[in-house]
Design a protein around this motif. Sequence first.
Motif, PDB file in Angstrom:
ATOM      1  N   PHE A 170      83.307  58.177  -1.643  1.00 17.81           N
ATOM      2  CA  PHE A 170      82.585  57.083  -2.296  1.00 17.81           C
ATOM      3  C   PHE A 170      81.801  57.522  -3.523  1.00 17.81           C
TER       4      PHE A 170
ATOM      5  N   SER B 227      78.892  50.890  -6.884  1.00 18.34           N
ATOM      6  CA  SER B 227      79.153  49.753  -6.004  1.00 18.34           C
ATOM      7  C   SER B 227      78.571  49.970  -4.611  1.00 18.34           C
TER       8      SER B 227
ATOM      9  N   THR C 256      73.058  49.504  -3.183  1.00 14.93           N
ATOM     10  CA  THR C 256      72.064  49.015  -2.224  1.00 14.93           C
ATOM     11  C   THR C 256      71.874  49.989  -1.072  1.00 14.93           C
TER      12      THR C 256
ATOM     13  N   LEU D 224      70.637  53.343   0.550  1.00 15.74           N
ATOM     14  CA  LEU D 224      69.653  54.398   0.323  1.00 15.74           C
ATOM     15  C   LEU D 224      69.961  55.586   1.233  1.00 15.74           C
TER      16      LEU D 224
ATOM     17  N   MET E   7      68.206  56.902   3.440  1.00 13.94           N
ATOM     18  CA  MET E   7      67.817  56.653   4.836  1.00 13.94           C
ATOM     19  C   MET E   7      68.865  55.853   5.600  1.00 13.94           C
TER      20      MET E   7
ATOM     21  N   ARG F  21      63.205  47.948   6.118  1.00 14.27           N
ATOM     22  CA  ARG F  21      64.162  48.572   5.211  1.00 14.27           C
ATOM     23  C   ARG F  21      64.107  47.903   3.831  1.00 14.27           C
TER      24      ARG F  21
ATOM     25  N   HIS G 138      61.622  49.302   1.399  1.00 15.41           N
ATOM     26  CA  HIS G 138      61.971  50.549   0.695  1.00 15.41           C
ATOM     27  C   HIS G 138      62.855  50.309  -0.523  1.00 15.41           C
TER      28      HIS G 138
ATOM     29  N   SER H 248      65.107  46.646  -2.253  1.00 20.09           N
ATOM     30  CA  SER H 248      65.773  45.368  -2.007  1.00 20.09           C
ATOM     31  C   SER H 248      67.280  45.564  -1.949  1.00 20.09           C
ATOM     32  N   THR H 249      67.932  44.803  -1.061  1.00 24.05           N
ATOM     33  CA  THR H 249      69.388  44.926  -0.953  1.00 24.05           C
ATOM     34  C   THR H 249      70.107  43.796  -1.685  1.00 24.05           C
ATOM     35  N   ALA H 250      69.353  43.077  -2.516  1.00 27.95           N
ATOM     36  CA  ALA H 250      69.975  41.969  -3.251  1.00 27.95           C
ATOM     37  C   ALA H 250      70.723  42.486  -4.475  1.00 27.95           C
ATOM     38  N   LEU H 251      71.912  41.945  -4.697  1.00 24.47           N
ATOM     39  CA  LEU H 251      72.692  42.301  -5.888  1.00 24.47           C
ATOM     40  C   LEU H 251      72.511  41.206  -6.932  1.00 24.47           C
ATOM     41  N   PRO H 252      72.611  41.529  -8.208  1.00 19.74           N
ATOM     42  CA  PRO H 252      72.409  40.523  -9.262  1.00 19.74           C
ATOM     43  C   PRO H 252      73.394  39.358  -9.174  1.00 19.74           C
TER      44      PRO H 252
ATOM     45  N   LEU I 281      72.547  42.216   1.020  1.00 21.92           N
ATOM     46  CA  LEU I 281      73.157  42.968   2.120  1.00 21.92           C
ATOM     47  C   LEU I 281      72.071  43.575   3.012  1.00 21.92           C
TER      48      LEU I 281
ATOM     49  N   HIS J 235      70.146  45.152   6.041  1.00 21.08           N
ATOM     50  CA  HIS J 235      70.739  45.906   7.158  1.00 21.08           C
ATOM     51  C   HIS J 235      69.709  46.800   7.816  1.00 21.08           C
TER      52      HIS J 235
ATOM     53  N   ARG K 220      69.695  50.295  10.963  1.00 16.13           N
ATOM     54  CA  ARG K 220      70.543  51.154  11.798  1.00 16.13           C
ATOM     55  C   ARG K 220      70.105  51.065  13.254  1.00 16.13           C
TER      56      ARG K 220
ATOM     57  N   LEU L 193      79.464  52.908   4.346  1.00 15.34           N
ATOM     58  CA  LEU L 193      79.679  53.027   2.902  1.00 15.34           C
ATOM     59  C   LEU L 193      80.970  52.318   2.491  1.00 15.34           C
TER      60      LEU L 193
ATOM     61  N   VAL M 229      80.310  48.556   2.423  1.00 22.71           N
ATOM     62  CA  VAL M 229      79.478  48.131   1.301  1.00 22.71           C
ATOM     63  C   VAL M 229      80.274  48.176  -0.004  1.00 22.71           C
ATOM     64  N   GLN M 230      81.041  49.244  -0.197  1.00 21.65           N
ATOM     65  CA  GLN M 230      81.806  49.329  -1.448  1.00 21.65           C
ATOM     66  C   GLN M 230      82.867  48.232  -1.517  1.00 21.65           C
TER      67      GLN M 230
ATOM     68  N   THR N 166      81.036  44.891  -2.229  1.00 18.51           N
ATOM     69  CA  THR N 166      80.524  44.790  -3.591  1.00 18.51           C
ATOM     70  C   THR N 166      81.667  44.620  -4.582  1.00 18.51           C
TER      71      THR N 166
END
Lengths: 576, 155
Positions: free
Chosen positions: A503, A509, A512, A514, A516, B54, B57, B59-63, B68, B70, B72, B114, B117-118, B121
């Motif tokens: 990746f 891509s 988002t 991190l 952690m 989470r 720490h 934001s998981t927002a995309l423009p 997203l 999440h 663990r 990963l 997510v890829q 996106t």
Amino acid sequence: MSRKPWRSQRLLVGLRLLRNLRIDERHTLLLWAAVCGVLGALAALGFKELTAWVLFLFTGSHEGFVDAFSSIPPWQRLVVPIVGALICGLILQFGTARVKSQNTDYMEAVTLGDGVVGFRSSIIRSLAAMFAIAGGESIGREGPLVQIAALVSSLWGRLRHLPPARMRMMVACGAAAGLAGVYHSPLGGAFFVAEVVIGSIAMETLGPLLIASTVSALTVQTLEGFDPIYLFPQFSQSGPADIGAYAIAGIAMGLASFVWIRLLSGSKTAFKRLHLPLWARLTLGGLLIGLIAMRHPEICGNGKSLIQGILADQYTVTAIAILLGLKVAATCISFGSGAIGGVFTPSLLVGSVLGFLFGALLNLAHFSIVPAEMALISMGAFLAAATNAPAMSILMIFEMSMQYQVVLPLMVSTVIAYATARSLSRRGLYSHSLMHGARGVLDRPLGQITIADMMRTQPHYVESDASFPVIAGAFLREPRQEIWVHAPFGFMGSIRLEEVGPFLRDSASAETVLAMDIVDESTPRLAPETTIAEAFKVFAGTSLTRLPVLDADGVLIGEVPRSDIFLTISEIARRG
Amino acid sequence: MEGTQQPAAPVLGALELDLHVPDVAVAVTYLSAQLSRAGWIEDSTAFADAVMLREQHGSTALPIGVALPHARLGNLSRIALAYAHCPEGLDWGGTRVDLIFLVAVPKIQATAYLALVQQLTKTLRSDKHLQELKSLGDGGACRAWLQRHLNLVLA
């Protein structure tokens, strides 16, 4: 119409040949070795020039050490060594107090660790050495000179972000280049590093060393000419009887080198027993050197011009016998008092003096041999015995004199001297315990060596809230199998290349994500007080190629690559 | 390679095509409860809290208007998602968001996460795909679309 397919076929063959060439990292290493050759030569020449300049400042002379000190009045001969030693001591005392725990030992930088030679501490030590040497201490230049050549190569490697194994090789190449340039001995320089520093003559390492040496020699040749260091009149052809005499000389040199190393280390211990601060100990050494120099200025410096005189048969036997006693005493004082320098050229001198006297003795017994020739051969034999490096000694004496006739007697005498010395002791001139006292980490028993002794500080880590593109950048900048994740509360875990590798290319891509989110918190950890044996067990239970070292508060303070554990053990085994 | 088996594909555990919520916290709480009801996670409140922590720490927002969120979880066997479409939009830490993918990630599946997510996106960066997904009003069609484009397994 028959031409075109023929042409494309030739092109195909060419392409296939190119593909079969497979230019990989080992080949680019040769290129870096060449760069180290230039850098090492320039650094070594620079150091030599600066030392000559300080010598001019002290004595007003541009000549060699012996001529320079002979040209000044006796009172000045007393003062200059004291001043030189005092400045050297002050620089060391106050300079090294500020930079602690940096690795200055290029030998250790080559055999283990990450190949990083401490910058500031190297500069400080070289600067100190410059004043001690120019002050007339009876000591050679190869120590600081190789140090500074190794330093520039190490800096170059860091600039190129080379992996640790390559960094270690860069430092080795720099050291070889420095020696090759100064002694005008490309073969000798490469073999010195192979035999003395790395401890083996394997083609894998010898190749880059030879390239670095060659390029260094070419650089020096371009800048200042490249004649043999010691001009020797025609060396005569040796018959069987001569070879016998050289063989006996070999035994004598082996025994003598044992005594020589004992004297040097004994002197170091004696000076230490005085319990003086370093600067006072050095000044005391300078005073003693000055007192001898008042009557005998010829003991000043490394002894290069004296060797030239002996080989050219310019001195009487009595003068040489006196010289032996004075020079041995002076070198023991300089080395023992802690002056930074080297004992390479002083050892050559002791070898040549002993050889000359031995030759003269044989003449008294009506055995015809040229004492100056015996001096040249004994020089090599003594060097081989003292440094534990016979191949380097043979090549270096050959290159220094450029006389092919020396090779046969040299080989016999050198090998016998080496074998004799080894049967008495495994400790050589460049043994860790001699250069640094018996406190060297790797001279301790295996059970007492802990992770704190061998860990690399400045581990690479990312913060726990680092985004994936930042993590990808860290992996791409420096190829490594894992990266540590550190949170405000302490160490968190690791991210493995194996998991994130696919990746990395399109890291944007996954912006988002991190650290952690993907950190593996089950990473095994080491403590500074963990022993090597315990670390072995921890490594056995993980596929990680390195492990983090945490302090009692859980803060990441270092890391240990798996390979370092093996290197440490093999180095301990080598030192026996 | 020994010992490393391919983790199971991410599963679509909940779907909400017309979500009306005042803020992020409510949206996360609601979707967590849905995932819990479907049996994918155990403690819905703890999970929602972890997701909100989470977000603090980063934001998981995309423009492009997709978020997203999440967290663990240690005792999860595979990645589970809840998908929601908020036609009115939602202020997600300064970004206007109308599509939400709430993801519960097993702690040991960094690679699978990963990959998801890829994939997500990349797919939704294409305006055509994004509009297509938003226009789907029927649950069945939407599930099929997500299955096809994001390789999700339907619960």
